[in-house]
Design an enzyme around this catalytic site. Structure first.
Site, PDB file in Angstrom:
ATOM      1  N   GLU A  68      49.674  31.038 -56.838  1.00 49.61           N
ATOM      2  CA  GLU A  68      48.359  31.682 -56.696  1.00 49.61           C
ATOM      3  C   GLU A  68      47.312  30.660 -56.294  1.00 49.61           C
ATOM      4  O   GLU A  68      47.443  29.491 -56.616  1.00 49.61           O
ATOM      5  CB  GLU A  68      47.918  32.267 -58.050  1.00 49.61           C
ATOM      6  CG  GLU A  68      48.821  33.326 -58.575  1.00 49.61           C
ATOM      7  CD  GLU A  68      48.475  33.748 -60.008  1.00 49.61           C
ATOM      8  OE1 GLU A  68      47.484  33.235 -60.578  1.00 49.61           O
ATOM      9  OE2 GLU A  68      49.208  34.586 -60.534  1.00 49.61           O
ATOM     10  N   LYS A  76      43.945  28.665 -56.838  1.00 48.57           N
ATOM     11  CA  LYS A  76      43.184  28.350 -58.057  1.00 48.57           C
ATOM     12  C   LYS A  76      41.707  28.564 -57.760  1.00 48.57           C
ATOM     13  O   LYS A  76      41.075  27.770 -57.056  1.00 48.57           O
ATOM     14  CB  LYS A  76      43.434  26.915 -58.508  1.00 48.57           C
ATOM     15  CG  LYS A  76      42.751  26.600 -59.813  1.00 48.57           C
ATOM     16  CD  LYS A  76      43.219  25.280 -60.371  1.00 48.57           C
ATOM     17  CE  LYS A  76      42.525  24.943 -61.672  1.00 48.57           C
ATOM     18  NZ  LYS A  76      41.075  24.985 -61.618  1.00 48.57           N
ATOM     19  N   ASP A  90      37.810  28.746 -58.111  1.00 46.94           N
ATOM     20  CA  ASP A  90      36.872  27.868 -58.801  1.00 46.94           C
ATOM     21  C   ASP A  90      35.658  28.669 -59.253  1.00 46.94           C
ATOM     22  O   ASP A  90      34.618  28.677 -58.611  1.00 46.94           O
ATOM     23  CB  ASP A  90      36.457  26.745 -57.831  1.00 46.94           C
ATOM     24  CG  ASP A  90      35.852  25.575 -58.578  1.00 46.94           C
ATOM     25  OD1 ASP A  90      35.875  25.592 -59.824  1.00 46.94           O
ATOM     26  OD2 ASP A  90      35.351  24.657 -57.919  1.00 46.94           O
ATOM     27  N   TYR A 107      44.256  37.595 -63.271  1.00 43.48           N
ATOM     28  CA  TYR A 107      45.525  36.926 -63.010  1.00 43.48           C
ATOM     29  C   TYR A 107      46.465  36.765 -64.204  1.00 43.48           C
ATOM     30  O   TYR A 107      47.565  36.273 -64.041  1.00 43.48           O
ATOM     31  CB  TYR A 107      45.318  35.561 -62.345  1.00 43.48           C
ATOM     32  CG  TYR A 107      44.259  34.689 -62.984  1.00 43.48           C
ATOM     33  CD1 TYR A 107      44.436  34.142 -64.232  1.00 43.48           C
ATOM     34  CD2 TYR A 107      43.083  34.417 -62.303  1.00 43.48           C
ATOM     35  CE1 TYR A 107      43.473  33.343 -64.795  1.00 43.48           C
ATOM     36  CE2 TYR A 107      42.107  33.605 -62.860  1.00 43.48           C
ATOM     37  CZ  TYR A 107      42.305  33.079 -64.098  1.00 43.48           C
ATOM     38  OH  TYR A 107      41.344  32.301 -64.655  1.00 43.48           O
ATOM     39  N   LYS A 118      46.034  20.408 -57.634  1.00 46.70           N
ATOM     40  CA  LYS A 118      44.678  20.333 -57.088  1.00 46.70           C
ATOM     41  C   LYS A 118      44.669  19.826 -55.650  1.00 46.70           C
ATOM     42  O   LYS A 118      45.581  19.119 -55.224  1.00 46.70           O
ATOM     43  CB  LYS A 118      43.822  19.377 -57.939  1.00 46.70           C
ATOM     44  CG  LYS A 118      43.614  19.813 -59.372  1.00 46.70           C
ATOM     45  CD  LYS A 118      42.782  21.034 -59.465  1.00 46.70           C
ATOM     46  CE  LYS A 118      41.510  20.987 -60.218  1.00 46.70           C
ATOM     47  NZ  LYS A 118      40.951  20.033 -60.969  1.00 46.70           N
ATOM     48  N   CYS A 151      17.459  -3.830 -71.338  1.00 46.83           N
ATOM     49  CA  CYS A 151      17.559  -2.381 -71.167  1.00 46.83           C
ATOM     50  C   CYS A 151      16.337  -1.891 -70.397  1.00 46.83           C
ATOM     51  O   CYS A 151      15.206  -2.168 -70.798  1.00 46.83           O
ATOM     52  CB  CYS A 151      17.641  -1.708 -72.532  1.00 46.83           C
ATOM     53  SG  CYS A 151      17.448   0.081 -72.449  1.00 46.83           S
ATOM     54  N   CYS A 177      14.028   0.301 -72.922  1.00 47.88           N
ATOM     55  CA  CYS A 177      13.313  -0.207 -74.101  1.00 47.88           C
ATOM     56  C   CYS A 177      13.141  -1.718 -74.079  1.00 47.88           C
ATOM     57  O   CYS A 177      12.456  -2.271 -74.941  1.00 47.88           O
ATOM     58  CB  CYS A 177      14.035   0.213 -75.381  1.00 47.88           C
ATOM     59  SG  CYS A 177      15.609  -0.633 -75.603  1.00 47.88           S
ATOM     60  N   CYS A 210      22.918  -1.079 -74.493  1.00 45.22           N
ATOM     61  CA  CYS A 210      21.637  -1.360 -75.134  1.00 45.22           C
ATOM     62  C   CYS A 210      21.890  -1.188 -76.624  1.00 45.22           C
ATOM     63  O   CYS A 210      22.304  -0.112 -77.058  1.00 45.22           O
ATOM     64  CB  CYS A 210      20.590  -0.358 -74.656  1.00 45.22           C
ATOM     65  SG  CYS A 210      19.179  -0.274 -75.764  1.00 45.22           S
ATOM     66  N   CYS A 247      15.550   3.080 -78.834  1.00 44.36           N
ATOM     67  CA  CYS A 247      15.516   3.173 -77.380  1.00 44.36           C
ATOM     68  C   CYS A 247      15.232   4.617 -76.943  1.00 44.36           C
ATOM     69  O   CYS A 247      15.986   5.534 -77.269  1.00 44.36           O
ATOM     70  CB  CYS A 247      16.860   2.714 -76.809  1.00 44.36           C
ATOM     71  SG  CYS A 247      16.966   2.932 -75.025  1.00 44.36           S
TER      72      CYS A 247
HETATM   73  S1  IVH Z   1      46.104  30.766 -65.196  1.00 46.33           S
HETATM   74  C1  IVH Z   1      47.450  29.769 -69.342  1.00 46.33           C
HETATM   75  N1  IVH Z   1      45.565  31.297 -62.711  1.00 46.33           N
HETATM   76  O1  IVH Z   1      41.685  27.393 -63.718  1.00 46.33           O
HETATM   77  C2  IVH Z   1      47.124  29.871 -67.929  1.00 46.33           C
HETATM   78  N2  IVH Z   1      43.986  30.048 -63.945  1.00 46.33           N
HETATM   79  O2  IVH Z   1      42.456  25.014 -66.143  1.00 46.33           O
HETATM   80  C3  IVH Z   1      45.715  30.202 -67.734  1.00 46.33           C
HETATM   81  N3  IVH Z   1      41.962  29.468 -62.713  1.00 46.33           N
HETATM   82  O3  IVH Z   1      40.191  27.757 -66.743  1.00 46.33           O
HETATM   83  C4  IVH Z   1      45.168  30.013 -66.422  1.00 46.33           C
HETATM   84  N4  IVH Z   1      42.539  30.440 -60.825  1.00 46.33           N
HETATM   85  O4  IVH Z   1      39.828  29.687 -65.234  1.00 46.33           O
HETATM   86  C5  IVH Z   1      45.143  30.699 -63.824  1.00 46.33           C
HETATM   87  N5  IVH Z   1      45.189  31.883 -60.514  1.00 46.33           N
HETATM   88  C6  IVH Z   1      44.781  31.299 -61.622  1.00 46.33           C
HETATM   89  C7  IVH Z   1      43.540  30.631 -61.704  1.00 46.33           C
HETATM   90  C8  IVH Z   1      43.179  30.012 -62.895  1.00 46.33           C
HETATM   91  C9  IVH Z   1      41.603  29.743 -61.459  1.00 46.33           C
HETATM   92  C10 IVH Z   1      41.149  28.677 -63.638  1.00 46.33           C
HETATM   93  C11 IVH Z   1      41.092  29.186 -65.040  1.00 46.33           C
HETATM   94  C12 IVH Z   1      41.286  27.976 -65.921  1.00 46.33           C
HETATM   95  C13 IVH Z   1      41.439  26.853 -64.968  1.00 46.33           C
HETATM   96  C14 IVH Z   1      42.668  26.031 -65.316  1.00 46.33           C
END
Ligand code: IVH
Length: 680
Positions: A122, A124, A126, A236, A324, A418, A421, A434, A440
């Site tokens: 999937e 990820k 943001d 998801y 990532k 510093c 201060c 410091c 400070c």
């Molecule tokens: S699964 C236990 N799937 O990424 C598994 N997370 O640290 C739970 N996120 O805070 C997450 N897209 O908010 C999952 N397709 C996706 C996602 C996703 C974004 C975010 C989620 C989580 C962070 C992972």
């Protein structure tokens, strides 16, 4: 089809039927438009249906319903958000950044699962993570992630997101009695840019990125403001569901889709590391053409029983990983190097940069970390540098870009006093401090800001600028002074008028009884982060007990080692810290001890059930077992402690015999529960 009848001519039963039919019709069009992106009628036709429903509901208020499409913006502004515990912990994902790590992940999974492992891939997203809870198909609650265990109820705000069904669809699959799901709230980049332009025109602070805009919009106290923010929600995961036999993630996703939720696009199945790498490469190339931010791809094991077997660590599931993307980088010039002093007294060199866009965010300063880093990278004023921004992290100067023939400034050196201060600085390894912790002003500003931050006392309006202004005007000389602030004091500060002054004072006063864990974290004790604070609070139960605990006692808390216990003790042994805490208490601050959890008499035990039980449903038994600190998994492994054999046991009983796992019957199981203190 509804146009010909006049509202005032309707009898109540007819009106009720018409209202219900209109709602169904509008829900269908909402789903077509907001979830499937496949509208069947024009906006004008839709508006007519909606208007008709609204007029009917006004004429027949006895038929109003919380899940009516007209109720998306029904909520009143709130004072603050209630807290809710999540149905299951909202874990985060372990991150990896290169193909080798992906390969190792795949190997680990294969080792545990054999060759049959299959992945769901999937994007990820943001955005801001959220939990939605449906009871009998009705949306009853939407909760932010918070600390993963407890979050804030932002239900009214989430109801304004048009792709969120207020009632689950039940055409293709019956609606479960309980469904808690997890998804991401996002703001599209185009919408984010438009919103920022509007904010700037109105003289307000723009959001740094779409994620902050989404999270900030969700946390608006007035749902009418959220309603104006174009948000979307993509689901998801299921955190908890009753009455469904779902075996794979793909079945989970199908179920979510059939209940009317919107899912991320292009979810795929994968078999091995090659599929993972290909999927990652696909999105990395697509990323800049999308109207939403993604920061990687998520790889998850498809088989839910296998997930159970693999289990979770304190923070992440072992069955999934976030792969990532490399951070985005840009080149710009260093206009100056200054030193900032944080709440712990660390002096950080900061490069002031000619503004540059890095992945959609304007960057004008970047951390240079410490004296040694500046020296190692040899960064000087006037240099050309490469900066990067990786997700949440403050932008970073990666390296200097060589410019042939350009005359450079003198090498930079750290001040010996510093800048806030004037105290003579102290060096510890590469770090410069410091030492003037209590005198400070820069450290005090940082402490105030931290005290009010989201995971600490969460005081709305006590941000960086206000904290600084409070110190500069001499209004706050120690944390406790926050609690004696009155609106008239704040009027002297820039940007405060009567209403905003009152609001901040109220926000502070509302935090006089903070949860003990938050209070501990807010104190800014070195080494004590959110989760350590929570462990301490749960273990010791009171502030006094923590302050009096010896190093040995502190180290009795799982996860607390010598470094932490020493940091805590030396904080406590400084009488000025104790005085500061005493002063908070004298100003009426009373931390509230956590509810004592049961003593968890079966900690960590793993149960598997084979066949039906006479006394309990599967859900009841799961809750019961978990309340005693144990876990239920759906398949037998060598780690299983007991297989409970019920009526018509299946192949799990054979597995238990093969693996030599202890089997017990229902009566023995009940006996075990009773010995563990359960009331059964
Ligand atoms: S699964 C236990 N799937 O990424 C598994 N997370 O640290 C739970 N996120 O805070 C997450 N897209 O908010 C999952 N397709 C996706 C996602 C996703 C974004 C975010 C989620 C989580 C962070 C992972």
């Amino acid at each position: 089809m509804y146009r010909d009848v006049r509202v005032q001519d309707l009898a109540a039963p007819e009106a009720r039927d018409l209202i219900e039919a209109l709602r169904e019709e509008i829900r269908r069009h909402d789903h077509l438009y907001y979830v499937l992106d496949r509208p069947e009628i024009s906006d004008a036709e839709y508006d007519r249906l909606f208007d008709r429903l609204r007029r009917l509901e006004e004429a027949f208020p006895q038929f109003s319903a919380p899940d009516s499409p007209t109720q998306r913006v029904g909520g009143q502004p709130r004072e603050e958000f209630p807290s809710y515990e999540h149905a299951a912990p909202m874990l985060s994902l372990e991150s990896i950044a290169d193909p080798d790590q992906a390969r190792r992940f795949d190997e680990r999974m294969r080792k545990a699962a054999g060759e049959r492992v299959r992945y769901v891939l999937e994007p990820k997203l943001d955005g801001a993570s959220i939990e939605l809870v449906y009871e009998n198909g009705m949306l009853v609650r939407a909760v932010t992630r918070g600390d993963g265990r407890v979050g804030e109820g932002v239900t009214e705000n989430v109801k304004t997101i048009r792709s969120v069904p207020l009632r689950l669809r039940s055409q293709a699959r019956p609606v479960p009695p309980l469904l808690a799901l997890r998804g991401e709230v996002i703001m599209y980049i185009s919408a984010f840019e438009k919103l920022n332009r509007k904010l700037i025109e109105a003289g307000l602070e723009p959001f740094a990125n779409p994620r902050n805009a989404a999270a900030g919009s969700l946390r608006q106290l007035d749902p009418r403001i959220t309603a104006e923010r174009p948000l979307d929600l993509l689901a998801y995961e299921i955190l908890e569901v009753t009455g469904q036999a779902l075996r794979t993630d793909r079945e989970v996703l199908d179920a979510l889709r059939s209940w009317g939720l919107k899912l991320p696009e292009k979810i795929e199945a994968g078999e091995g590391v090659d599929d993972i790498l290909e999927y990652h490469a696909h999105w990395a190339a697509e990323r800049d053409n999308l109207d939403f931010e993604i920061d990687g791809v998520v790889v998850k094991v498809d088989d839910l029983a296998l997930r159970d077997e693999l289990g979770v660590t304190a923070h992440h599931p072992r069955w999934a990983i976030a792969f990532k993307f490399p951070p985005r980088k840009e080149v710009t010039r260093v206009e100056d190097i200054m030193v900032s002093v944080g709440r712990t007294g660390v002096l950080t060199p900061v490069a002031l940069l000619r503004s540059v866009e890095v992945g959609g965010v304007t960057v004008s300063r970047a951390s240079l970390h410490n004296r040694e880093e500046v020296k190692r990278k040899d960064i000087r004023t006037g240099d050309l540098v490469r900066v990067q921004r990786a997700g949440d992290v403050i932008p970073d100067v990666v390296e200097r870009v060589e410019e042939a023939g350009r005359k450079r400034a003198e090498p930079w050196s750290m001040a010996d006093r510093c800048p806030a201060c004037g105290a003579r600085v102290v060096e510890r390894g590469p770090i410069t401090y410091c030492p003037n912790r209590f005198g400070c002003p820069a450290q005090l500003k940082g402490r105030i800001q931290h005290f009010g931050s989201k995971d600490a006392l969460d005081i709305e309006g006590l941000g960086e600028e206000t904290s600084a202004a409070l110190v500069e005007h001499g209004l706050v000389k120690e944390l406790a002074h926050l609690f004696r602030l009155r609106p008239e004091h704040l009027l002297a500060l820039e940007g405060f008028a009567e209403r905003s002054a009152q609001k901040l004072v109220d926000a502070i006063q509302r935090r006089k009884r903070p949860e003990l864990a938050r209070f501990l974290y807010a104190l800014g004790i070195p080494e004590v982060g959110v989760s350590v604070a929570r462990d301490l609070a749960e273990h010791f139960g009171s502030l006094e007990a923590i302050l009096e605990a010896s190093r040995e006692e502190l180290e009795g808390v799982p996860g607390i080692g010598p470094k932490m216990s020493e940091a805590i003790r030396s904080f406590v042994e400084d009488p000025r810290n104790i005085e500061a805490i005493g002063s908070l208490v004298a100003h009426g601050v009373q931390p509230v001890a956590p509810r004592r959890r049961g003593s968890e008499p079966l900690p960590g035990f793993k149960f598997v059930f084979s066949g039906g039980l006479a006394r309990f449903s599967r859900d009841e038994v799961k809750k019961l077992v978990e309340s005693l600190g144990a876990r239920v998994s759906s398949s037998v492994s060598a780690q299983t402690d007991y297989v409970v054999v019920g009526l018509e046991p299946g192949s799990k009983l054979d597995d238990a015999r093969r693996l030599g796992v202890k089997t017990i019957d229902e009566l023995e199981f009940i006996e075990l529960l009773r010995r563990a203190g359960a009331d059964v």
